[in-house]
Scaffold this motif. Structure first.
Motif, PDB file in Angstrom:
ATOM      1  N   ASN A 103     -18.575  32.145  19.695  1.00  0.00           N
ATOM      2  CA  ASN A 103     -18.213  33.375  19.064  1.00  0.00           C
ATOM      3  C   ASN A 103     -19.241  34.583  18.799  1.00  0.00           C
ATOM      4  O   ASN A 103     -18.966  35.411  18.718  1.00  0.00           O
ATOM      5  N   ARG A 104     -20.433  33.832  18.446  1.00  0.00           N
ATOM      6  CA  ARG A 104     -21.616  34.629  18.199  1.00  0.00           C
ATOM      7  C   ARG A 104     -22.136  35.268  19.320  1.00  0.00           C
ATOM      8  O   ARG A 104     -22.550  36.563  19.391  1.00  0.00           O
ATOM      9  N   SER A 105     -21.736  34.929  20.576  1.00  0.00           N
ATOM     10  CA  SER A 105     -22.330  35.508  21.777  1.00  0.00           C
ATOM     11  C   SER A 105     -21.452  36.656  22.198  1.00  0.00           C
ATOM     12  O   SER A 105     -22.029  37.688  23.092  1.00  0.00           O
ATOM     13  N   TYR A 106     -20.095  36.471  22.091  1.00  0.00           N
ATOM     14  CA  TYR A 106     -19.257  37.404  22.496  1.00  0.00           C
ATOM     15  C   TYR A 106     -18.688  38.625  21.402  1.00  0.00           C
ATOM     16  O   TYR A 106     -18.270  39.590  21.893  1.00  0.00           O
ATOM     17  N   ARG A 107     -18.476  37.963  20.160  1.00  0.00           N
ATOM     18  CA  ARG A 107     -17.840  38.979  19.227  1.00  0.00           C
ATOM     19  C   ARG A 107     -18.668  39.005  17.918  1.00  0.00           C
ATOM     20  O   ARG A 107     -19.656  38.525  17.571  1.00  0.00           O
ATOM     21  N   GLY A 108     -18.300  40.171  17.061  1.00  0.00           N
ATOM     22  CA  GLY A 108     -19.067  40.580  16.053  1.00  0.00           C
ATOM     23  C   GLY A 108     -20.221  41.028  16.153  1.00  0.00           C
ATOM     24  O   GLY A 108     -20.830  41.317  17.383  1.00  0.00           O
ATOM     25  N   GLU A 109     -21.037  41.357  15.023  1.00  0.00           N
ATOM     26  CA  GLU A 109     -22.313  42.030  15.047  1.00  0.00           C
ATOM     27  C   GLU A 109     -23.571  41.550  15.778  1.00  0.00           C
ATOM     28  O   GLU A 109     -24.259  41.988  16.317  1.00  0.00           O
ATOM     29  N   SER A 110     -23.349  40.068  15.646  1.00  0.00           N
ATOM     30  CA  SER A 110     -24.367  39.255  16.415  1.00  0.00           C
ATOM     31  C   SER A 110     -24.311  39.500  17.711  1.00  0.00           C
ATOM     32  O   SER A 110     -25.653  39.303  18.207  1.00  0.00           O
ATOM     33  N   LEU A 157     -14.447  46.018  21.675  1.00  0.00           N
ATOM     34  CA  LEU A 157     -13.257  45.703  22.513  1.00  0.00           C
ATOM     35  C   LEU A 157     -12.037  44.955  21.882  1.00  0.00           C
ATOM     36  O   LEU A 157     -11.077  45.124  21.737  1.00  0.00           O
ATOM     37  N   LEU A 158     -12.721  43.773  21.172  1.00  0.00           N
ATOM     38  CA  LEU A 158     -11.919  42.792  20.597  1.00  0.00           C
ATOM     39  C   LEU A 158     -12.380  42.377  19.400  1.00  0.00           C
ATOM     40  O   LEU A 158     -13.660  42.305  19.100  1.00  0.00           O
ATOM     41  N   SER A 159     -11.480  41.785  18.384  1.00  0.00           N
ATOM     42  CA  SER A 159     -12.011  41.357  17.184  1.00  0.00           C
ATOM     43  C   SER A 159     -11.526  39.991  16.899  1.00  0.00           C
ATOM     44  O   SER A 159     -10.791  39.514  17.778  1.00  0.00           O
ATOM     45  N   GLY A 160     -12.157  39.456  15.899  1.00  0.00           N
ATOM     46  CA  GLY A 160     -11.785  37.881  15.617  1.00  0.00           C
ATOM     47  C   GLY A 160     -12.657  36.896  16.723  1.00  0.00           C
ATOM     48  O   GLY A 160     -13.562  37.365  17.172  1.00  0.00           O
ATOM     49  N   LYS A 161     -12.070  35.866  16.638  1.00  0.00           N
ATOM     50  CA  LYS A 161     -12.668  34.652  17.303  1.00  0.00           C
ATOM     51  C   LYS A 161     -12.303  34.778  18.707  1.00  0.00           C
ATOM     52  O   LYS A 161     -11.429  35.053  19.130  1.00  0.00           O
ATOM     53  N   ARG A 162     -13.764  34.278  19.556  1.00  0.00           N
ATOM     54  CA  ARG A 162     -13.321  34.171  21.025  1.00  0.00           C
ATOM     55  C   ARG A 162     -12.608  33.151  21.191  1.00  0.00           C
ATOM     56  O   ARG A 162     -11.881  32.788  22.061  1.00  0.00           O
ATOM     57  N   ILE A 163     -13.123  31.910  20.589  1.00  0.00           N
ATOM     58  CA  ILE A 163     -12.203  30.557  20.628  1.00  0.00           C
ATOM     59  C   ILE A 163     -12.526  29.653  19.467  1.00  0.00           C
ATOM     60  O   ILE A 163     -13.489  29.990  18.646  1.00  0.00           O
ATOM     61  N   ASP A 164     -11.539  28.745  19.119  1.00  0.00           N
ATOM     62  CA  ASP A 164     -11.860  28.020  18.008  1.00  0.00           C
ATOM     63  C   ASP A 164     -12.311  26.405  18.316  1.00  0.00           C
ATOM     64  O   ASP A 164     -12.177  26.371  19.689  1.00  0.00           O
ATOM     65  N   GLU A 165     -12.344  25.742  17.152  1.00  0.00           N
ATOM     66  CA  GLU A 165     -12.965  24.396  17.542  1.00  0.00           C
ATOM     67  C   GLU A 165     -11.708  23.534  18.265  1.00  0.00           C
ATOM     68  O   GLU A 165     -12.014  22.735  19.153  1.00  0.00           O
ATOM     69  N   GLU A 199     -27.286  32.400  23.719  1.00  0.00           N
ATOM     70  CA  GLU A 199     -27.848  33.228  22.537  1.00  0.00           C
ATOM     71  C   GLU A 199     -28.221  34.573  22.629  1.00  0.00           C
ATOM     72  O   GLU A 199     -29.022  34.843  23.663  1.00  0.00           O
ATOM     73  N   PRO A 200     -27.419  35.452  21.824  1.00  0.00           N
ATOM     74  CA  PRO A 200     -27.751  36.786  21.993  1.00  0.00           C
ATOM     75  C   PRO A 200     -28.959  37.379  22.079  1.00  0.00           C
ATOM     76  O   PRO A 200     -29.590  38.223  23.166  1.00  0.00           O
ATOM     77  N   THR A 201     -29.804  36.897  21.303  1.00  0.00           N
ATOM     78  CA  THR A 201     -31.397  37.354  21.169  1.00  0.00           C
ATOM     79  C   THR A 201     -32.129  36.698  22.295  1.00  0.00           C
ATOM     80  O   THR A 201     -33.233  37.177  22.657  1.00  0.00           O
ATOM     81  N   MET A 202     -31.649  35.750  23.228  1.00  0.00           N
ATOM     82  CA  MET A 202     -32.139  35.214  24.314  1.00  0.00           C
ATOM     83  C   MET A 202     -31.806  35.720  25.571  1.00  0.00           C
ATOM     84  O   MET A 202     -32.427  35.180  26.762  1.00  0.00           O
ATOM     85  N   GLN A 203     -30.820  36.383  25.579  1.00  0.00           N
ATOM     86  CA  GLN A 203     -30.097  36.908  26.839  1.00  0.00           C
ATOM     87  C   GLN A 203     -31.446  37.524  27.766  1.00  0.00           C
ATOM     88  O   GLN A 203     -31.860  38.300  27.305  1.00  0.00           O
ATOM     89  N   GLY A 204     -31.163  37.381  28.929  1.00  0.00           N
ATOM     90  CA  GLY A 204     -32.164  38.137  29.851  1.00  0.00           C
ATOM     91  C   GLY A 204     -33.353  37.251  30.118  1.00  0.00           C
ATOM     92  O   GLY A 204     -34.195  37.729  30.818  1.00  0.00           O
ATOM     93  N   SER A 205     -33.444  36.305  29.596  1.00  0.00           N
ATOM     94  CA  SER A 205     -34.599  35.293  29.571  1.00  0.00           C
ATOM     95  C   SER A 205     -34.724  34.245  30.754  1.00  0.00           C
ATOM     96  O   SER A 205     -35.567  33.822  31.032  1.00  0.00           O
TER      97      SER A 205
END
Length: 111
Positions: A19-26, A37-45, A89-95
């Protein structure tokens, strides 16, 4: 970097990473965001659990120290493997973590 098959106790952390990788500010810290493009969760538990408990389905994860930093889902069908829910993890993408995890998943999913 360590790689492994996800286990049931990884579900909450894995769900959060997806969810952190695809949606929301993070997600804006990386390049895979769907935040515009989309809001809410990408997937749930429950969704992650269902995939993890399917005998033809695998989640592979990458660890840095003891933290899950990337995941990919593989689904085996006939003589093919389909990959999805690829998250880093968004801050690690491209590594290069994703590239390493994909190579691991390709090898492991054909065993």
């Amino acid at each position: 970097m360590k790689f492994a098959h996800a286990k049931p106790n990884d579900i909450p952390t894995l769900t959060s990473l997806l969810n952190r990788s695809y949606r929301g500010e993070s997600s804006r810290a990386g390049w895979t965001t769907e935040a515009d493009l989309l809001s809410g969760k990408r997937i749930d538990e429950a969704g992650v659990s269902a995939l993890l408990n399917n005998p033809d389905s695998y989640f592979f994860i990458a660890f840095q120290e003891e933290t899950i930093v990337a995941s990919i889902h593989a689904y085996r069908e006939n003589n093919a493997v389909h990959f999805g829910l690829f998250a880093v993890e968004p801050t690690m993408q491209g590594s290069g973590i994703g590239k390493q995890l994909l190579a691991y998943a390709e090898t492991e999913s054909m065993k």
